[in-house]
Design a protein around this motif. Structure first.
Motif, short mmCIF file in Angstrom:
data_model
loop_
_atom_site.label_atom_id
_atom_site.label_comp_id
_atom_site.label_asym_id
_atom_site.label_seq_id
_atom_site.Cartn_x
_atom_site.Cartn_y
_atom_site.Cartn_z
N ILE A 68 0.84 -1.20 0.00
CA ILE A 68 0.00 0.00 0.00
C ILE A 68 0.87 1.25 0.00
O ILE A 68 0.62 2.19 -0.75
CB ILE A 68 -0.95 -0.01 1.22
CG1 ILE A 68 -1.93 -1.17 1.10
CG2 ILE A 68 -1.70 1.31 1.33
CD1 ILE A 68 -2.73 -1.43 2.36
N LEU A 69 1.90 1.25 0.84
CA LEU A 69 2.79 2.40 0.91
C LEU A 69 3.56 2.60 -0.39
O LEU A 69 3.81 3.74 -0.80
CB LEU A 69 3.75 2.27 2.09
CG LEU A 69 3.10 2.32 3.47
CD1 LEU A 69 4.13 2.06 4.56
CD2 LEU A 69 2.38 3.62 3.70
N ALA A 70 3.92 1.51 -1.07
CA ALA A 70 4.62 1.62 -2.35
C ALA A 70 3.73 2.29 -3.39
O ALA A 70 4.19 3.15 -4.16
CB ALA A 70 5.04 0.24 -2.84
N ALA A 77 0.38 11.51 9.19
CA ALA A 77 -0.38 11.83 10.41
C ALA A 77 -1.19 10.65 10.92
O ALA A 77 -1.80 10.75 11.98
CB ALA A 77 -1.31 13.01 10.14
N VAL A 78 -1.18 9.52 10.23
CA VAL A 78 -2.01 8.39 10.64
C VAL A 78 -1.63 7.88 12.02
O VAL A 78 -2.49 7.63 12.85
CB VAL A 78 -1.92 7.26 9.59
CG1 VAL A 78 -2.57 5.99 10.11
CG2 VAL A 78 -2.59 7.69 8.30
N ALA A 79 -0.38 7.72 12.28
CA ALA A 79 0.04 7.15 13.56
C ALA A 79 0.78 8.17 14.43
O ALA A 79 1.58 7.80 15.28
CB ALA A 79 0.93 5.94 13.32
N ASN A 80 0.51 9.43 14.25
CA ASN A 80 1.17 10.46 15.02
C ASN A 80 0.42 10.65 16.34
O ASN A 80 -0.69 11.17 16.36
CB ASN A 80 1.21 11.77 14.24
CG ASN A 80 2.06 12.82 14.91
OD1 ASN A 80 2.45 12.67 16.05
ND2 ASN A 80 2.34 13.88 14.19
N PRO A 81 1.01 10.24 17.46
CA PRO A 81 0.30 10.34 18.72
C PRO A 81 0.03 11.78 19.16
O PRO A 81 -0.90 12.02 19.94
CB PRO A 81 1.23 9.63 19.72
CG PRO A 81 2.55 9.60 19.07
CD PRO A 81 2.33 9.66 17.60
N ASP A 82 0.78 12.73 18.67
CA ASP A 82 0.55 14.12 19.05
C ASP A 82 -0.73 14.68 18.41
O ASP A 82 -1.32 15.61 18.94
CB ASP A 82 1.74 14.99 18.65
CG ASP A 82 2.99 14.64 19.42
OD1 ASP A 82 2.84 14.18 20.58
OD2 ASP A 82 4.09 14.80 18.88
N LEU A 102 2.23 9.78 -0.46
CA LEU A 102 2.77 9.23 0.79
C LEU A 102 2.71 10.24 1.94
O LEU A 102 2.59 9.85 3.09
CB LEU A 102 4.21 8.75 0.57
CG LEU A 102 4.79 7.87 1.65
CD1 LEU A 102 3.94 6.63 1.86
CD2 LEU A 102 6.20 7.47 1.31
N ASP A 103 2.75 11.53 1.64
CA ASP A 103 2.69 12.54 2.70
C ASP A 103 1.38 12.50 3.47
O ASP A 103 1.32 12.91 4.62
CB ASP A 103 2.88 13.94 2.11
CG ASP A 103 4.29 14.15 1.59
OD1 ASP A 103 5.21 13.43 2.03
OD2 ASP A 103 4.47 15.04 0.74
#
Length: 76
Positions: free
Chosen positions: A30-32, A45-50, A40-41
């Motif tokens: 998926i990332l490829a 933010a998908v897994a950004n805990p902040d 890709l940008d």
């Protein structure tokens, strides 16, 4: 679709599954595809805990509540 699949190093069937949102597709595939499409940008933010306000609320609810004990009467 053939060109995109080749450029990403995946099969046409995998690209078809990604396009249709099937589960079980490797995250690397998926990332490829997102990288090759220049998207890709959007994943940063998908897994950004902040930035995860909902996650912060859930984490705060799981923390033990602070309990104060009443002062014992040490009157001798």
């Amino acid at each position: 679709m053939d060109d995109l699949a080749k450029a990403c190093g995946i099969g046409r069937r995998t690209l078809y599954h990604i396009k249709n949102g099937k589960s079980g597709v490797a995250l690397g595939s998926i990332l490829a595809v997102l990288w090759k499409l220049g998207l890709l940008d959007t994943v940063q933010a998908v897994a950004n805990p902040d930035d995860d306000e909902h996650g912060k609320i859930l984490e705060a609810a799981r923390r033990p509540q602070r309990a104060r004990t009443t002062a014992s009467d040490n009157d001798f």
